[in-house]
Design a protein around this motif. Structure first.
Motif, PDB file in Angstrom:
ATOM      1  N   ALA A  93       0.839  -1.208   0.000  1.00 28.74           N
ATOM      2  CA  ALA A  93       0.000   0.000   0.000  1.00 28.74           C
ATOM      3  C   ALA A  93       0.872   1.255   0.000  1.00 28.74           C
ATOM      4  N   TRP A  94       1.896   1.257   0.828  1.00 29.37           N
ATOM      5  CA  TRP A  94       2.788   2.412   0.951  1.00 29.37           C
ATOM      6  C   TRP A  94       3.443   2.755  -0.382  1.00 29.37           C
ATOM      7  N   ARG A  95       3.975   1.742  -1.054  1.00 30.56           N
ATOM      8  CA  ARG A  95       4.696   2.021  -2.295  1.00 30.56           C
ATOM      9  C   ARG A  95       3.758   2.412  -3.439  1.00 30.56           C
ATOM     10  N   ALA A  96       2.460   2.149  -3.295  1.00 32.28           N
ATOM     11  CA  ALA A  96       1.464   2.571  -4.279  1.00 32.28           C
ATOM     12  C   ALA A  96       0.836   3.916  -3.886  1.00 32.28           C
ATOM     13  N   ASN A  97       1.402   4.575  -2.882  1.00 31.39           N
ATOM     14  CA  ASN A  97       0.900   5.869  -2.396  1.00 31.39           C
ATOM     15  C   ASN A  97      -0.537   5.794  -1.898  1.00 31.39           C
ATOM     16  N   ARG A  98      -0.883   4.694  -1.267  1.00 34.76           N
ATOM     17  CA  ARG A  98      -2.180   4.559  -0.610  1.00 34.76           C
ATOM     18  C   ARG A  98      -2.009   4.979   0.836  1.00 34.76           C
ATOM     19  N   VAL A  99      -3.066   5.416   1.459  1.00 34.65           N
ATOM     20  CA  VAL A  99      -2.985   5.851   2.854  1.00 34.65           C
ATOM     21  C   VAL A  99      -2.841   4.611   3.732  1.00 34.65           C
ATOM     22  N   VAL A 100      -1.815   4.602   4.561  1.00 35.33           N
ATOM     23  CA  VAL A 100      -1.571   3.487   5.472  1.00 35.33           C
ATOM     24  C   VAL A 100      -1.717   3.990   6.901  1.00 35.33           C
ATOM     25  N   ILE A 101      -2.628   3.335   7.622  1.00 31.27           N
ATOM     26  CA  ILE A 101      -2.893   3.672   9.013  1.00 31.27           C
ATOM     27  C   ILE A 101      -2.565   2.449   9.849  1.00 31.27           C
ATOM     28  N   ALA A 102      -1.681   2.616  10.815  1.00 32.13           N
ATOM     29  CA  ALA A 102      -1.328   1.517  11.707  1.00 32.13           C
ATOM     30  C   ALA A 102      -1.956   1.752  13.076  1.00 32.13           C
ATOM     31  N   ILE A 103      -2.489   0.685  13.635  1.00 33.99           N
ATOM     32  CA  ILE A 103      -2.945   0.684  15.025  1.00 33.99           C
ATOM     33  C   ILE A 103      -2.017  -0.282  15.727  1.00 33.99           C
ATOM     34  N   SER A 104      -1.057   0.279  16.456  1.00 35.99           N
ATOM     35  CA  SER A 104       0.004  -0.558  17.006  1.00 35.99           C
ATOM     36  C   SER A 104       0.773   0.150  18.118  1.00 35.99           C
ATOM     37  N   PRO A 105       1.122  -0.595  19.162  1.00 36.15           N
ATOM     38  CA  PRO A 105       1.994  -0.026  20.181  1.00 36.15           C
ATOM     39  C   PRO A 105       3.469  -0.074  19.759  1.00 36.15           C
ATOM     40  N   LEU A 106       3.758  -0.684  18.615  1.00 42.88           N
ATOM     41  CA  LEU A 106       5.134  -0.862  18.149  1.00 42.88           C
ATOM     42  C   LEU A 106       5.629   0.380  17.414  1.00 42.88           C
ATOM     43  N   THR A 107       5.552   1.520  18.057  1.00 43.56           N
ATOM     44  CA  THR A 107       5.827   2.793  17.406  1.00 43.56           C
ATOM     45  C   THR A 107       7.282   2.966  16.979  1.00 43.56           C
ATOM     46  N   SER A 116       3.829   3.883   7.428  1.00 41.66           N
ATOM     47  CA  SER A 116       2.502   4.358   7.844  1.00 41.66           C
ATOM     48  C   SER A 116       2.454   5.871   7.732  1.00 41.66           C
ATOM     49  N   HIS A 117       1.312   6.366   7.331  1.00 35.56           N
ATOM     50  CA  HIS A 117       1.099   7.806   7.339  1.00 35.56           C
ATOM     51  C   HIS A 117       0.597   8.259   8.701  1.00 35.56           C
ATOM     52  N   LEU A 118      -0.172   7.386   9.338  1.00 35.99           N
ATOM     53  CA  LEU A 118      -0.730   7.676  10.661  1.00 35.99           C
ATOM     54  C   LEU A 118      -0.541   6.452  11.546  1.00 35.99           C
ATOM     55  N   VAL A 119      -0.184   6.688  12.805  1.00 35.88           N
ATOM     56  CA  VAL A 119      -0.022   5.591  13.761  1.00 35.88           C
ATOM     57  C   VAL A 119      -0.825   5.921  15.020  1.00 35.88           C
ATOM     58  N   TYR A 120      -1.657   4.977  15.406  1.00 33.78           N
ATOM     59  CA  TYR A 120      -2.428   5.067  16.650  1.00 33.78           C
ATOM     60  C   TYR A 120      -1.934   3.948  17.552  1.00 33.78           C
ATOM     61  N   LYS A 138      -7.681  13.850   7.885  1.00 40.69           N
ATOM     62  CA  LYS A 138      -6.274  13.461   7.700  1.00 40.69           C
ATOM     63  C   LYS A 138      -6.118  12.578   6.467  1.00 40.69           C
ATOM     64  N   ILE A 139      -7.043  11.646   6.265  1.00 35.95           N
ATOM     65  CA  ILE A 139      -7.001  10.789   5.079  1.00 35.95           C
ATOM     66  C   ILE A 139      -7.105  11.634   3.818  1.00 35.95           C
ATOM     67  N   ALA A 140      -8.050  12.560   3.801  1.00 35.98           N
ATOM     68  CA  ALA A 140      -8.244  13.428   2.634  1.00 35.98           C
ATOM     69  C   ALA A 140      -6.986  14.253   2.344  1.00 35.98           C
TER      70      ALA A 140
END
Length: 151
Positions: A93-107, A116-120, A138-140
């Motif tokens: 997804a990242w290399r295709a310039n798609r929005v990548v959102i991670a939900i992870s404590p592994l910051t 990731s563009h956004l990390v929660y 943010k996605i927009a």
């Protein structure tokens, strides 16, 4: 908007067993509640018996899902611990310039941090941003920067 729901399945299990998958339903419900126009693709929904697939079938599904990650608008990755499959999906997804959102404590994990563009750090913080409308904005903004998305 098309969203691919990525996340840990087998993780580091040595046997044919999956991690708890309840997060998938929770994320689908949250997305449908706050972004009712989205189309969510959950790879597990159509492949509940994937651990029993032949090698040929499993490879076909695996590669197809990876291709899909470069075609959707947004990939949401639930990664409570390292997941090789999810890392590949994030990369595609990242290399295709798609929005990548991670939900992870592994910051500090490089895949989480740099693909990731956004990390929660958890579902609670993701839900708060989603409910407030901030996540949609943010996605927009990310899509506008890359000229991607089908909103």
């Amino acid at each position: 908007m098309r969203i691919f729901l990525a996340g840990i399945m087998q993780g580091s299990h040595l046997g044919a067993v999956m991690h708890y998958q309840g997060y998938r339903e929770q994320l689908r419900e949250l997305l449908q509640q706050h972004l009712p126009e989205v189309e969510v693709y959950d790879p597990l929904a159509d492949h509940q018996l994937s651990l029993d697939y032949t090698d040929e079938m499993a490879r076909e599904v695996f590669l197809n899902h990876n291709r899909m990650c470069g075609q959707v608008d947004v990939l949401i990755a639930f990664v409570p611990e390292a997941s090789m499959g999810t890392a590949i999906e994030m990369w595609e997804a990242w290399r295709a310039n798609r929005v990548v959102i991670a939900i992870s404590p592994l910051t500090l994990n490089w895949t989480i941090k740099y693909c990731s563009h956004l990390v929660y750090v958890d579902l609670v913080s993701f839900q708060a941003d989603l409910a407030s409308g901030d996540l949609a904005a943010k996605i927009a903004a990310i899509q506008a920067r890359f000229g991607t998305g089908t909103n």
